[in-house]
Design an enzyme around this catalytic site. Structure first.
Site, PDB file in Angstrom:
ATOM      1  N   ASP A 132      -3.234  -1.038  10.576  1.00 59.93           N
ATOM      2  CA  ASP A 132      -3.314  -1.064   9.113  1.00 59.93           C
ATOM      3  C   ASP A 132      -3.925  -2.349   8.564  1.00 59.93           C
ATOM      4  O   ASP A 132      -4.239  -2.423   7.372  1.00 59.93           O
ATOM      5  CB  ASP A 132      -1.909  -0.893   8.502  1.00 59.93           C
ATOM      6  CG  ASP A 132      -1.402   0.524   8.593  1.00 59.93           C
ATOM      7  OD1 ASP A 132      -2.171   1.408   9.027  1.00 59.93           O
ATOM      8  OD2 ASP A 132      -0.238   0.760   8.235  1.00 59.93           O
ATOM      9  N   LYS A 155       0.848  -1.187   0.000  1.00 60.97           N
ATOM     10  CA  LYS A 155       0.000   0.000   0.000  1.00 60.97           C
ATOM     11  C   LYS A 155       0.881   1.234   0.000  1.00 60.97           C
ATOM     12  O   LYS A 155       2.055   1.208   0.386  1.00 60.97           O
ATOM     13  CB  LYS A 155      -0.944   0.018   1.196  1.00 60.97           C
ATOM     14  CG  LYS A 155      -0.255   0.041   2.576  1.00 60.97           C
ATOM     15  CD  LYS A 155       0.228   1.390   3.050  1.00 60.97           C
ATOM     16  CE  LYS A 155       0.848   1.308   4.457  1.00 60.97           C
ATOM     17  NZ  LYS A 155       1.557   2.567   4.854  1.00 60.97           N
ATOM     18  N   GLY A 165       7.386   1.155   5.077  1.00 62.27           N
ATOM     19  CA  GLY A 165       6.192   1.985   4.976  1.00 62.27           C
ATOM     20  C   GLY A 165       5.207   1.508   3.931  1.00 62.27           C
ATOM     21  O   GLY A 165       4.265   2.226   3.586  1.00 62.27           O
TER      22      GLY A 165
END
Length: 298
Positions: A150, A10, A112
């Site tokens: 997440d 993502k 990340g």
């Protein structure tokens, strides 16, 4: 039946930190979009209740690996549910709740890109299918939240505007651009960024419609650039070609392009020490596209 499931990356197209809660967690507003690139997880159901991860991830202890934790969490949830219902047909050593798990790891740890959270979501969705548990995505997302903020967005499978600590999701449909994702070869832990006293924690809370009209930024980026020279070097290089910024708390950065050809042209000019790839942003997760395909096929 053995199946290999996608575990996509993502990007945080923007990320603003709007406050900090008494428990230390940060409130934020961010826009998640998936990439058509990521890890792959192969799962083979076992005829016992053993969970076996066949591929170690360097630097991550076996019991701390999110794939193992996700599998054990779902297994425990299902067994507990049957016991509470007094279902004697399913013994604790159920032959239906075991699995061998193999990860083809392509996403960098501490990059990340959500690799660990994506792996956990893929395992939950895949084992829900293999074990014929028939839990809804909402139920799986509630379980996934226990593993990380997440995880739910990967389970829901649609690009989303997230608030709170990342668990309050609103479907979104940003433009599906091409991206050059660059990794400077270092790992940045989330606490390193979030504990920095200079981190901006007071961005104004704005509606998604307002945020979509403003230039996209990441409040974590100044800290990453200040503390990690390679992030500063790589971002400075990529900014010469296209709008670019940090994703999540780093270490990866990304530049946006209108076509694959233009992204690859810049990628081919990258510094030799840079790691990275070119991928397209997609609003429907490749994991959900795959799941829909196997349901149709089988």
């Amino acid at each position: 039946m053995t199946l290999t499931w996608p575990s996509p990356a993502k990007l945080n197209l923007f990320l603003y930190i709007t406050g900090q809660r008494p428990d230390g967690y940060h409130e934020l507003q961010t826009l998640f979009q998936f990439l058509d690139y990521g890890d792959e997880i192969t799962i083979t159901p076992r005829q016992d209740n053993q969970i076996r991860l066949l591929t170690a991830v360097e630097g991550v202890a076996y019991d701390d690996n999110l794939t193992v934790r996700a599998a054990r969490l779902l297994q425990s949830h299902l067994l507990k549910g049957h016991l509470l219902q007094g279902n004697n047909k399913l013994p604790i050593a159920s032959p239906y709740l075991g699995a061998d798990i193999h990860i083809n790891k392509r996403l960098p740890i501490g990059g990340g890109l959500g690799g660990g959270s994506s792996n956990a979501a893929t395992v939950l969705i895949a084992l829900n299918y293999h074990w014929q548990a028939n839990l809804s995505d909402d139920e799986l997302a509630q379980l996934g939240l226990k593993l990380g903020a997440d995880v739910p967005v990967f389970i829901k499978g649609h690009a989303a505007f997230a608030e709170g600590i990342g668990e309050k999701l609103q479907p979104a449909s940003p433009e599906e651009k091409w991206f050059l994702v660059a990794h400077p070869g270092i790992e940045i832990s989330t606490p390193t960024i979030f504990t920095d006293p200079e981190l901006k924690r007071n961005s104004p809370i704005r509606a998604l419609s307002v945020l979509l009209q403003a230039p996209f930024k990441n409040d974590c980026e100044p800290i990453a650039r200040k503390r990690f020279r390679k992030v500063e070097q790589l971002l400075s290089w990529l900014l010469e070609y296209t709008p670019s910024r940090l994703t999540g708390t780093g270490a990866c950065i990304f530049g946006e392009f209108e076509s694959e050809a233009s992204a690859r042209k810049v990628f081919n000019q990258a510094p030799e020490w840079m790691q990275g790839f070119v991928a397209r942003g997609v609003n429907i997760s490749p994991l959900h596209t795959f799941r829909s395909g196997i349901k149709t096929y089988y």
